[in-house]
Motif scaffolding. Sequence first.
Motif, short mmCIF file in Angstrom:
data_model
loop_
_atom_site.label_atom_id
_atom_site.label_comp_id
_atom_site.label_asym_id
_atom_site.label_seq_id
_atom_site.Cartn_x
_atom_site.Cartn_y
_atom_site.Cartn_z
N LEU A 50 67.37 -16.92 -48.70
CA LEU A 50 68.65 -16.20 -48.82
C LEU A 50 68.72 -15.36 -50.09
O LEU A 50 69.44 -14.36 -50.14
N VAL A 51 68.00 -15.78 -51.13
CA VAL A 51 68.13 -15.11 -52.43
C VAL A 51 66.80 -14.62 -52.99
O VAL A 51 66.77 -13.96 -54.02
N CYS A 52 65.71 -14.93 -52.33
CA CYS A 52 64.40 -14.64 -52.89
C CYS A 52 63.44 -14.44 -51.72
O CYS A 52 63.26 -15.35 -50.92
N TRP A 53 62.82 -13.31 -51.62
CA TRP A 53 62.02 -13.02 -50.45
C TRP A 53 60.57 -12.74 -50.82
O TRP A 53 60.22 -12.68 -51.99
N SER A 54 59.79 -12.56 -49.81
CA SER A 54 58.37 -12.20 -49.87
C SER A 54 57.56 -13.10 -50.79
O SER A 54 57.66 -14.32 -50.73
N GLY A 55 56.78 -12.48 -51.64
CA GLY A 55 55.89 -13.22 -52.53
C GLY A 55 56.62 -14.11 -53.50
O GLY A 55 56.10 -15.16 -53.89
N TRP A 56 57.81 -13.74 -53.91
CA TRP A 56 58.57 -14.58 -54.85
C TRP A 56 58.96 -15.90 -54.19
O TRP A 56 58.93 -16.94 -54.82
N TRP A 57 59.29 -15.85 -52.91
CA TRP A 57 59.60 -17.08 -52.19
C TRP A 57 58.38 -17.99 -52.13
O TRP A 57 58.48 -19.20 -52.29
N LEU A 58 57.21 -17.40 -51.92
CA LEU A 58 55.98 -18.20 -51.88
C LEU A 58 55.71 -18.89 -53.22
O LEU A 58 55.19 -20.01 -53.25
N ILE A 59 56.11 -18.25 -54.31
CA ILE A 59 55.94 -18.88 -55.63
C ILE A 59 56.91 -20.05 -55.77
O ILE A 59 56.54 -21.10 -56.31
N VAL A 60 58.14 -19.89 -55.30
CA VAL A 60 59.10 -21.01 -55.31
C VAL A 60 58.51 -22.18 -54.53
O VAL A 60 58.48 -23.32 -55.01
N TRP A 61 57.99 -21.90 -53.33
CA TRP A 61 57.43 -22.95 -52.49
C TRP A 61 56.19 -23.57 -53.13
O TRP A 61 56.09 -24.79 -53.27
N GLY A 62 55.23 -22.73 -53.51
CA GLY A 62 53.97 -23.23 -54.05
C GLY A 62 54.13 -23.99 -55.36
O GLY A 62 53.49 -25.02 -55.58
N SER A 63 54.99 -23.49 -56.22
CA SER A 63 55.21 -24.19 -57.50
C SER A 63 55.86 -25.55 -57.24
O SER A 63 55.55 -26.53 -57.92
#
Length: 126
Positions: A50-63
Amino acid sequence: MTLELALYIGLLLHFVGDYLLQNDFMAREKTRSLLVAALHATIYALPFLLVCWSGWWLIVWGSHVLIDRYRLAVYWIKLVNWNWSSTNMGYDADKPVWMSVWLMIIIDNAFHVLINSLCIYLAFRP
């Protein structure tokens, strides 16, 4: 949506994902199983779309996977206390275990919130 609103929502999403949506099995097993850590991180991170898309979302997930699976907060505590042989989360043996656990949880939360906020901020940059 403004950046400020997105950052507030991100903070709320962190607490919902890490506390309300995480069951006992995930909390117990995520440090033992990469699959369980990834499942928890997926449930945690999906609302961040909802607030963070594409590659930035993957960093949220991966971290989130890495921080939780490898309990990186404990390594941080051992580093800043220069106490690598500690069996009390990196603190001296005289610190009560309950306090060591809560301090580790606070540091874990700080890592997640800092990374999530940075990703949201960078996602909002033109």
